[in-house]
Motif scaffolding. Structure first.
Motif, PDB file in Angstrom:
ATOM      1  N   ILE A 159       0.859  -1.179   0.000  1.00 50.02           N
ATOM      2  CA  ILE A 159       0.000   0.000   0.000  1.00 50.02           C
ATOM      3  C   ILE A 159       0.896   1.230   0.000  1.00 50.02           C
ATOM      4  N   ILE A 160       0.383   2.306  -0.515  1.00 45.57           N
ATOM      5  CA  ILE A 160       1.130   3.562  -0.535  1.00 45.57           C
ATOM      6  C   ILE A 160       0.633   4.433   0.606  1.00 45.57           C
ATOM      7  N   ILE A 161       1.569   4.852   1.435  1.00 39.97           N
ATOM      8  CA  ILE A 161       1.248   5.767   2.529  1.00 39.97           C
ATOM      9  C   ILE A 161       1.681   7.150   2.079  1.00 39.97           C
ATOM     10  N   ASP A 162       0.720   8.046   1.965  1.00 43.87           N
ATOM     11  CA  ASP A 162       0.993   9.400   1.500  1.00 43.87           C
ATOM     12  C   ASP A 162       1.849  10.171   2.499  1.00 43.87           C
ATOM     13  N   GLU A 163       2.431  11.245   2.005  1.00 45.10           N
ATOM     14  CA  GLU A 163       3.175  12.157   2.856  1.00 45.10           C
ATOM     15  C   GLU A 163       2.231  12.674   3.941  1.00 45.10           C
ATOM     16  N   HIS A 164       2.722  12.725   5.173  1.00 47.04           N
ATOM     17  CA  HIS A 164       1.879  13.184   6.276  1.00 47.04           C
ATOM     18  C   HIS A 164       2.745  13.776   7.384  1.00 47.04           C
ATOM     19  N   PHE A 165       2.099  14.407   8.341  1.00 44.32           N
ATOM     20  CA  PHE A 165       2.776  15.018   9.476  1.00 44.32           C
ATOM     21  C   PHE A 165       2.373  14.303  10.746  1.00 44.32           C
ATOM     22  N   ILE A 166       3.326  14.176  11.680  1.00 44.38           N
ATOM     23  CA  ILE A 166       3.024  13.602  12.987  1.00 44.38           C
ATOM     24  C   ILE A 166       3.517  14.567  14.067  1.00 44.38           C
TER      25      ILE A 166
END
Length: 119
Positions: free
Chosen positions: A87-94
């Motif tokens: 699966i592709i995990i999109d760019e994100h912020f944590i």
């Protein structure tokens, strides 16, 4: 030098006491003489401001304590080994916390921490 996983590294510190928010509120009330309900509402308001500010893309800097920052995670491909799919995990912020140098020094120089580390 053997490679130590993050999980096993933190398992070394299992004897550390975990302090709850209620205990922090109680200690602040005892030290300042302010009513517990007032301290609780102040602490809750602080957490709300931090969460709302970070949700709006702002970072929080508290001199002598540390920084609450949004860390950017790059887009990546993750694999589910059991189903053999990706699966592709999109760019994100944590959200992340980075302690200040004075905070780190206080912990490093703590006699209690040194005792727990050697036991």
């Amino acid at each position: 030098m053997p490679v130590v996983s993050r999980k096993s590294y933190y398992c070394q510190f299992i004897n550390y006491k975990k302090v709850t928010k209620a205990e922090v509120i109680s200690e602040i009330a005892d030290k300042t003489g302010i009513d517990k309900t007032d301290v609780q509402s102040t602490i809750e308001a602080f957490f709300k401001v931090v969460k709302d500010s970070m949700a709006n893309g702002n970072n929080i800097y508290v001199r002598g304590f540390g920084s609450f920052v949004n860390k950017k995670r790059a887009k990546k491909v993750a694999r589910n080994i059991s189903k053999n799919t990706s699966i592709i995990i999109d760019e994100h912020f944590i959200p992340s916390f980075k302690p200040s140098k004075t905070f780190i020094q206080k912990i490093k120089n703590s006699k209690k921490i040194k005792e727990l580390a050697h036991s």
